[in-house]
Motif scaffolding. Structure first.
Motif, PDB file in Angstrom:
ATOM      1  N   LEU A   1       0.482  15.706  24.304  1.00 50.61           N
ATOM      2  CA  LEU A   1       0.864  16.663  25.519  1.00 50.61           C
ATOM      3  C   LEU A   1      -0.096  17.155  26.312  1.00 50.61           C
ATOM      4  O   LEU A   1      -1.141  17.803  25.484  1.00 50.61           O
ATOM      5  CB  LEU A   1       1.963  17.033  24.888  1.00 50.61           C
ATOM      6  N   VAL A   2       0.132  17.731  27.585  1.00 53.21           N
ATOM      7  CA  VAL A   2      -0.489  18.769  28.158  1.00 53.21           C
ATOM      8  C   VAL A   2       0.419  19.620  28.623  1.00 53.21           C
ATOM      9  O   VAL A   2       1.617  19.266  29.365  1.00 53.21           O
ATOM     10  CB  VAL A   2      -1.267  17.868  29.414  1.00 53.21           C
TER      11      VAL A   2
ATOM     12  N   ARG B   1       5.974  20.602  29.197  1.00 55.27           N
ATOM     13  CA  ARG B   1       4.956  19.665  28.597  1.00 55.27           C
ATOM     14  C   ARG B   1       5.149  18.378  29.381  1.00 55.27           C
ATOM     15  O   ARG B   1       6.136  18.067  29.761  1.00 55.27           O
ATOM     16  CB  ARG B   1       5.327  19.580  27.017  1.00 55.27           C
ATOM     17  N   TYR B   2       3.804  17.801  29.266  1.00 60.47           N
ATOM     18  CA  TYR B   2       3.689  16.340  30.249  1.00 60.47           C
ATOM     19  C   TYR B   2       2.909  15.509  29.151  1.00 60.47           C
ATOM     20  O   TYR B   2       2.047  15.590  28.363  1.00 60.47           O
ATOM     21  CB  TYR B   2       3.265  16.688  31.551  1.00 60.47           C
ATOM     22  N   PRO B   3       3.493  14.309  29.129  1.00 55.72           N
ATOM     23  CA  PRO B   3       2.635  13.340  28.273  1.00 55.72           C
ATOM     24  C   PRO B   3       1.224  13.214  28.706  1.00 55.72           C
ATOM     25  O   PRO B   3       1.099  13.061  29.974  1.00 55.72           O
ATOM     26  CB  PRO B   3       3.447  11.902  28.540  1.00 55.72           C
TER      27      PRO B   3
ATOM     28  N   ARG C   1      -8.377  25.908  26.330  1.00 52.53           N
ATOM     29  CA  ARG C   1      -8.514  24.689  25.364  1.00 52.53           C
ATOM     30  C   ARG C   1      -9.018  25.317  23.939  1.00 52.53           C
ATOM     31  O   ARG C   1      -9.827  26.115  23.950  1.00 52.53           O
ATOM     32  CB  ARG C   1      -9.596  23.868  25.788  1.00 52.53           C
ATOM     33  N   GLY C   2      -8.795  24.697  22.843  1.00 55.41           N
ATOM     34  CA  GLY C   2      -9.216  24.806  21.588  1.00 55.41           C
ATOM     35  C   GLY C   2      -8.181  25.539  20.583  1.00 55.41           C
ATOM     36  O   GLY C   2      -7.320  25.852  20.967  1.00 55.41           O
TER      37      GLY C   2
ATOM     38  N   PRO D   1      -6.184  16.113  25.312  1.00 51.65           N
ATOM     39  CA  PRO D   1      -4.716  16.707  24.793  1.00 51.65           C
ATOM     40  C   PRO D   1      -4.677  17.780  24.239  1.00 51.65           C
ATOM     41  O   PRO D   1      -5.551  18.391  23.544  1.00 51.65           O
ATOM     42  CB  PRO D   1      -4.565  15.532  23.696  1.00 51.65           C
ATOM     43  N   GLY D   2      -3.390  18.442  24.487  1.00 53.35           N
ATOM     44  CA  GLY D   2      -3.300  19.962  24.113  1.00 53.35           C
ATOM     45  C   GLY D   2      -3.788  21.168  25.060  1.00 53.35           C
ATOM     46  O   GLY D   2      -3.717  21.945  24.660  1.00 53.35           O
ATOM     47  N   ASP D   3      -4.410  20.588  26.088  1.00 49.98           N
ATOM     48  CA  ASP D   3      -4.914  21.546  26.973  1.00 49.98           C
ATOM     49  C   ASP D   3      -3.591  22.154  27.744  1.00 49.98           C
ATOM     50  O   ASP D   3      -2.693  21.716  27.734  1.00 49.98           O
ATOM     51  CB  ASP D   3      -5.463  21.193  28.385  1.00 49.98           C
TER      52      ASP D   3
END
Length: 388
Positions: free
Chosen positions: A287-288, A299-301, A331-332, A349-351
């Protein structure tokens, strides 16, 4: 009296047994010097016709018809066969056509050649030595007319670091190089050679350097690096097409000296990597997150082909209050703000994509805050004065 009866019975039994024995002997003589072997032969299943060029060797069985006699002989370990009252013929290493002539010449010493016949009854089994990156090294018993692909599967297949593009079949003083990958992936059956007695199979290992590692869920392997080869080709060489489909979402490409990048599985056919690259396939739902001055927070795929511009467009930028120039990515595990180019920089991913308000909107919010604060203070002052 009882003893006399017992003696007479024994004499009758002996006479009957003798007659039976003489009868059987006479039948043998009538049928010739030897009869067909009592060995139960399993019919040999041949993929292609066994013609007169077939090379005979120890373990082959031949049916020999000698006028009215019919017998089965086996080629001995020294390559010879023996026919009673005729002699011995050395047929090891001879073709079937050559062996037939030698046997008929031998039989002609006692029988009429025109009434003799020779045919192949059962094909020999033989041993093949397998070494290198195979599941089971050593000698393996091979059925007649066994092809290379079946033999490799029979010995447990190849190990994960096998270089299946250069399987070597050592045949005498020659070495045949077979691309087993092209055979199994592309169906190149011309390379699926028939094994012969004395063959030695060697499957080389992929070297520790200059390879590409493919990491699947619970499984890791490597493929020899080749310039210009795409990730799709590495995927097929690693056996990914034969693994259970986990529904890969994307692949993380980690090239030496470069930052990791994500690509979609549809980009593998056009992606070329450098030596010693690791490619890890992910099946997790990635997700982003998008927040700030957008119409639809949340959240977006993750899509490796999308950039910041795509996620912001999906979230619906509020053009009145949002600002393109101030977009940042957090990020991180210990998030840090990263300034990005919304059209070219890749999202991971995860940003968390933050779309802050414009300077004008921020200044307007600040002035509204000050006005509200002054209103509260003035109201409090008036209440205080009236109370006094």
């Amino acid at each position: 009296m009882q003893r006399l009866i017992a003696v007479l019975l024994l004499l009758c039994v002996g006479v009957f047994a003798a007659e039976s024995s003489f009868g059987s002997l006479s039948s043998v003589k009538a049928s010739g010097p030897s009869s067909r072997s009592s060995i139960a032969l399993t019919p040999a299943s041949a993929e292609v016709a066994v013609d007169s060029s077939y090379i005979l060797g120890p373990g082959d069985f031949l049916d020999v018809m000698l006028e009215n006699s019919y017998l089965t002989v086996q080629v001995a370990p020294d390559g010879t066969i023996a026919i009673e009252e005729c002699g011995v013929a050395n047929i090891g290493g001879k073709t079937l056509a050559e062996a037939k002539e030698l046997i008929l010449d031998l039989a002609a010493r006692r029988y009429k050649r025109e009434f003799c016949y020779v045919q192949l009854a059962a094909l020999k089994k033989f041993k093949v030595n397998a070494m290198g990156a195979v599941g089971q090294i050593g000698q393996h018993m091979v059925d007649p007319q066994t092809r290379l692909s079946y033999f490799i599967r029979q010995m447990g297949g190849t190990v994960t670091r096998a270089n299946t593009e250069d399987v070597q079949v050592i045949r005498g003083k020659d070495t045949l190089h077979v691309n087993y990958s092209a055979m199994s992936i592309d169906g190149n059956f011309d390379d699926d050679i028939m094994l012969e007695q004395g063959d030695k199979i060697y499957v080389p290992y992929v070297g520790l350097g200059d390879n590409v590692a493919m990491i699947f869920p619970g499984y890791k392997t490597s493929v020899a690096y080749k310039e210009g080869r795409t990730l799709q080709e590495y995927f097929e060489l690693a056996g990914g097409a034969r693994l259970h489909s986990f529904g890969y979402k994307a692949a993380c490409v980690r090239e030496p000296g470069k930052a990791p990048r994500w690509i979609s599985v549809t980009e593998m056919g056009s992606t070329v990597v450098s030596p010693n690259t690791e490619v890890e396939f992910s099946v997790q739902e990635m997700l982003v997150y998008v927040g700030g001055a957008v119409n639809f927070l949340g959240r977006y795929p993750y899509d490796p082909s999308w950039r910041v511009l795509d996620y912001v467009a999906a979230a619906g930028l509020n053009t009145i209050s949002g600002s393109w120039s101030q977009i940042r990515i957090w990020r991180g595990t210990e998030p840090e703000a990263i300034s990005v180019n919304v059209a070219t920089d890749q999202v991971m991913p995860g940003d968390y994509i933050e779309i802050p308000k414009s300077h004008y909107e921020s200044f307007k919010d600040f002035t509204l805050f000050l006005a509200s604060l002054l209103t509260v203070l003035s109201s409090a002052f008036i209440i205080y004065v009236n109370y006094k």
